[in-house]
Design a protein around this motif. Structure first.
Motif, PDB file in Angstrom:
ATOM      1  N   PHE A  48      66.324  35.932  92.766  1.00 41.45           N
ATOM      2  CA  PHE A  48      66.081  37.055  91.859  1.00 41.45           C
ATOM      3  C   PHE A  48      64.994  36.706  90.851  1.00 41.45           C
ATOM      4  N   SER A  49      65.112  35.568  90.221  1.00 38.12           N
ATOM      5  CA  SER A  49      64.113  35.150  89.242  1.00 38.12           C
ATOM      6  C   SER A  49      62.747  34.950  89.907  1.00 38.12           C
ATOM      7  N   GLY A  50      62.723  34.342  91.071  1.00 38.64           N
ATOM      8  CA  GLY A  50      61.468  34.114  91.780  1.00 38.64           C
ATOM      9  C   GLY A  50      60.783  35.400  92.188  1.00 38.64           C
ATOM     10  N   PHE A  51      61.550  36.344  92.736  1.00 35.05           N
ATOM     11  CA  PHE A  51      60.977  37.644  93.103  1.00 35.05           C
ATOM     12  C   PHE A  51      60.472  38.386  91.862  1.00 35.05           C
ATOM     13  N   MET A  52      61.194  38.233  90.752  1.00 33.39           N
ATOM     14  CA  MET A  52      60.749  38.867  89.510  1.00 33.39           C
ATOM     15  C   MET A  52      59.379  38.338  89.102  1.00 33.39           C
ATOM     16  N   TRP A  53      59.208  37.017  89.127  1.00 35.00           N
ATOM     17  CA  TRP A  53      57.928  36.446  88.697  1.00 35.00           C
ATOM     18  C   TRP A  53      56.811  36.761  89.685  1.00 35.00           C
ATOM     19  N   LEU A  54      57.118  36.807  90.964  1.00 32.82           N
ATOM     20  CA  LEU A  54      56.107  37.205  91.939  1.00 32.82           C
ATOM     21  C   LEU A  54      55.678  38.648  91.675  1.00 32.82           C
ATOM     22  N   GLN A  55      56.636  39.498  91.385  1.00 29.56           N
ATOM     23  CA  GLN A  55      56.349  40.899  91.077  1.00 29.56           C
ATOM     24  C   GLN A  55      55.483  41.007  89.815  1.00 29.56           C
ATOM     25  N   VAL A  56      55.775  40.189  88.812  1.00 30.17           N
ATOM     26  CA  VAL A  56      54.977  40.193  87.581  1.00 30.17           C
ATOM     27  C   VAL A  56      53.539  39.779  87.877  1.00 30.17           C
ATOM     28  N   ILE A  57      53.353  38.766  88.704  1.00 30.88           N
ATOM     29  CA  ILE A  57      51.999  38.299  89.035  1.00 30.88           C
ATOM     30  C   ILE A  57      51.208  39.399  89.751  1.00 30.88           C
ATOM     31  N   VAL A  58      51.819  40.040  90.727  1.00 32.09           N
ATOM     32  CA  VAL A  58      51.143  41.136  91.436  1.00 32.09           C
ATOM     33  C   VAL A  58      50.866  42.286  90.462  1.00 32.09           C
ATOM     34  N   GLY A  59      51.829  42.583  89.610  1.00 31.53           N
ATOM     35  CA  GLY A  59      51.654  43.642  88.624  1.00 31.53           C
ATOM     36  C   GLY A  59      50.536  43.341  87.636  1.00 31.53           C
ATOM     37  N   LEU A  60      50.417  42.081  87.226  1.00 29.24           N
ATOM     38  CA  LEU A  60      49.326  41.710  86.326  1.00 29.24           C
ATOM     39  C   LEU A  60      47.971  41.843  87.014  1.00 29.24           C
ATOM     40  N   GLY A  61      47.932  41.567  88.313  1.00 29.90           N
ATOM     41  CA  GLY A  61      46.708  41.788  89.073  1.00 29.90           C
ATOM     42  C   GLY A  61      46.310  43.249  89.052  1.00 29.90           C
ATOM     43  N   VAL A  89      51.648  50.223  78.699  1.00 32.72           N
ATOM     44  CA  VAL A  89      52.394  49.531  77.649  1.00 32.72           C
ATOM     45  C   VAL A  89      53.867  49.339  78.024  1.00 32.72           C
ATOM     46  N   GLU A  90      54.581  50.436  78.229  1.00 37.40           N
ATOM     47  CA  GLU A  90      56.033  50.376  78.376  1.00 37.40           C
ATOM     48  C   GLU A  90      56.464  49.622  79.634  1.00 37.40           C
ATOM     49  N   HIS A  91      55.913  49.986  80.773  1.00 35.10           N
ATOM     50  CA  HIS A  91      56.297  49.381  82.054  1.00 35.10           C
ATOM     51  C   HIS A  91      56.045  47.877  82.039  1.00 35.10           C
ATOM     52  N   ILE A  92      54.853  47.486  81.667  1.00 34.96           N
ATOM     53  CA  ILE A  92      54.507  46.063  81.713  1.00 34.96           C
ATOM     54  C   ILE A  92      55.306  45.253  80.693  1.00 34.96           C
ATOM     55  N   ALA A  93      55.487  45.775  79.482  1.00 36.89           N
ATOM     56  CA  ALA A  93      56.207  45.032  78.450  1.00 36.89           C
ATOM     57  C   ALA A  93      57.670  44.815  78.829  1.00 36.89           C
ATOM     58  N   VAL A  94      58.326  45.863  79.301  1.00 33.72           N
ATOM     59  CA  VAL A  94      59.745  45.751  79.632  1.00 33.72           C
ATOM     60  C   VAL A  94      59.947  44.914  80.892  1.00 33.72           C
ATOM     61  N   MET A  95      59.058  45.033  81.857  1.00 33.33           N
ATOM     62  CA  MET A  95      59.196  44.229  83.075  1.00 33.33           C
ATOM     63  C   MET A  95      58.984  42.739  82.803  1.00 33.33           C
ATOM     64  N   ILE A  96      58.030  42.407  81.943  1.00 33.75           N
ATOM     65  CA  ILE A  96      57.856  40.995  81.573  1.00 33.75           C
ATOM     66  C   ILE A  96      59.084  40.501  80.817  1.00 33.75           C
ATOM     67  N   LEU A  97      59.624  41.325  79.936  1.00 33.23           N
ATOM     68  CA  LEU A  97      60.859  40.970  79.225  1.00 33.23           C
ATOM     69  C   LEU A  97      62.004  40.737  80.220  1.00 33.23           C
ATOM     70  N   ALA A  98      62.104  41.579  81.241  1.00 30.57           N
ATOM     71  CA  ALA A  98      63.158  41.418  82.253  1.00 30.57           C
ATOM     72  C   ALA A  98      62.978  40.107  83.017  1.00 30.57           C
ATOM     73  N   ALA A  99      61.754  39.753  83.356  1.00 31.38           N
ATOM     74  CA  ALA A  99      61.506  38.490  84.067  1.00 31.38           C
ATOM     75  C   ALA A  99      61.858  37.301  83.176  1.00 31.38           C
ATOM     76  N   ILE A 100      61.526  37.398  81.899  1.00 33.48           N
ATOM     77  CA  ILE A 100      61.883  36.325  80.955  1.00 33.48           C
ATOM     78  C   ILE A 100      63.398  36.203  80.844  1.00 33.48           C
ATOM     79  N   LEU A 101      64.104  37.332  80.753  1.00 33.53           N
ATOM     80  CA  LEU A 101      65.574  37.290  80.683  1.00 33.53           C
ATOM     81  C   LEU A 101      66.181  36.655  81.929  1.00 33.53           C
ATOM     82  N   ALA A 102      65.641  36.989  83.093  1.00 31.43           N
ATOM     83  CA  ALA A 102      66.147  36.382  84.328  1.00 31.43           C
ATOM     84  C   ALA A 102      65.928  34.869  84.313  1.00 31.43           C
ATOM     85  N   GLN A 103      64.776  34.435  83.827  1.00 27.71           N
ATOM     86  CA  GLN A 103      64.492  33.000  83.761  1.00 27.71           C
ATOM     87  C   GLN A 103      65.364  32.299  82.725  1.00 27.71           C
ATOM     88  N   VAL A 104      65.526  32.918  81.576  1.00 26.11           N
ATOM     89  CA  VAL A 104      66.396  32.352  80.535  1.00 26.11           C
ATOM     90  C   VAL A 104      67.836  32.274  81.045  1.00 26.11           C
TER      91      VAL A 104
END
Length: 152
Positions: A48-61, A89-104
Motif C-alpha cells: 500500500f505504501s509503495g503503490f502510494m509513493w509510485l502514484q505520487v511520483i507519476v502524479g508529480l510528473g 492544489v487540493e488533489h496534490i496536497a491531500v494525496m501527498i499527505l495520504a502517502a506521508i500518513l501511509a509511510q508514517v
C-alpha cells in the motif's frame, strides 16, 4: 507523454485502492481478533505504501510536466476555477499527505511492541490514508469528474 502518464496514474489508483482496502481489512481483523502480525501483514502494508509513493511520483510528473490541469492549470485559469484549484492544489496536497500518513503508519507499526498494537496502528494510519485517497479521487461527486478507467 501526457497520455502515457495519465493512463498510468489512472490505472495505478486501482492498485492503491486494492492494496489499501486489503491492508485496512487485515489490520482490523488482526486487531480485533488479537492475531499475530505476520510477514503477509507487513507485505500488504508495504505494498500500500509503495503503490502510494509510485502514484505520487507519476502524479508529480503530470503536475510539473505535461498536465494542463497541474501547475499549468493554476497559471492559466487561477484559483477561481474549481477544476484548476482541485488538481493544482487540493488533489496534490491531500494525496501527498495520504502517502506521508501511509509511510508514517509503516514506521509506527514497526516500532510497536506488541502485535495487537501493530495492527491497531496500521488500521488507524492506513485507514486515514485510504479515506483521504478515496475523498480526493476525481469521482465527480464533490470534485471534478474524470473517467474511472482512462485510456479505454
Amino acid at each position: 507523454m501526457y497520455q502515457v502518464l495519465l493512463f498510468l496514474h489512472s490505472w495505478l489508483r486501482w492498485f492503491v485502492i486494492g492494496a489499501g482496502l486489503l491492508a485496512v481489512f487485515k489490520a482490523y481483523a488482526g486487531w480485533s481478533g488479537n492475531r499475530p502480525f505476520t510477514k503477509g501483514d507487513n507485505a500488504v502494508t508495504a505494498a500500500f505504501s509503495g503503490f502510494m509513493w509510485l502514484q505520487v511520483i507519476v502524479g508529480l510528473g503530470l503536475y510539473f510536466g505535461v498536465s494542463p490541469w497541474g501547475l499549468n492549470g493554476l497559471k492559466q485559469y487561477g484559483m477561481h476555477n474549481t477544476e484548476a484549484r482541485f488538481f493544482g492544489v487540493e488533489h496534490i496536497a491531500v494525496m501527498i499527505l495520504a502517502a506521508i500518513l501511509a509511510q508514517v503508519g509503516r514506521i509506527a507499526l514497526k516500532n510497536a511492541p506488541t502485535d495487537t498494537l501493530k495492527h491497531k496502528k496500521a488500521f488507524i494510519y492506513l485507514g486515514i490514508a485510504l479515506l483521504l485517497v478515496l475523498l480526493m479521487i476525481p469521482w465527480g461527486i464533490w470534485n471534478p469528474y474524470r473517467p474511472v478507467f482512462q485510456g479505454l
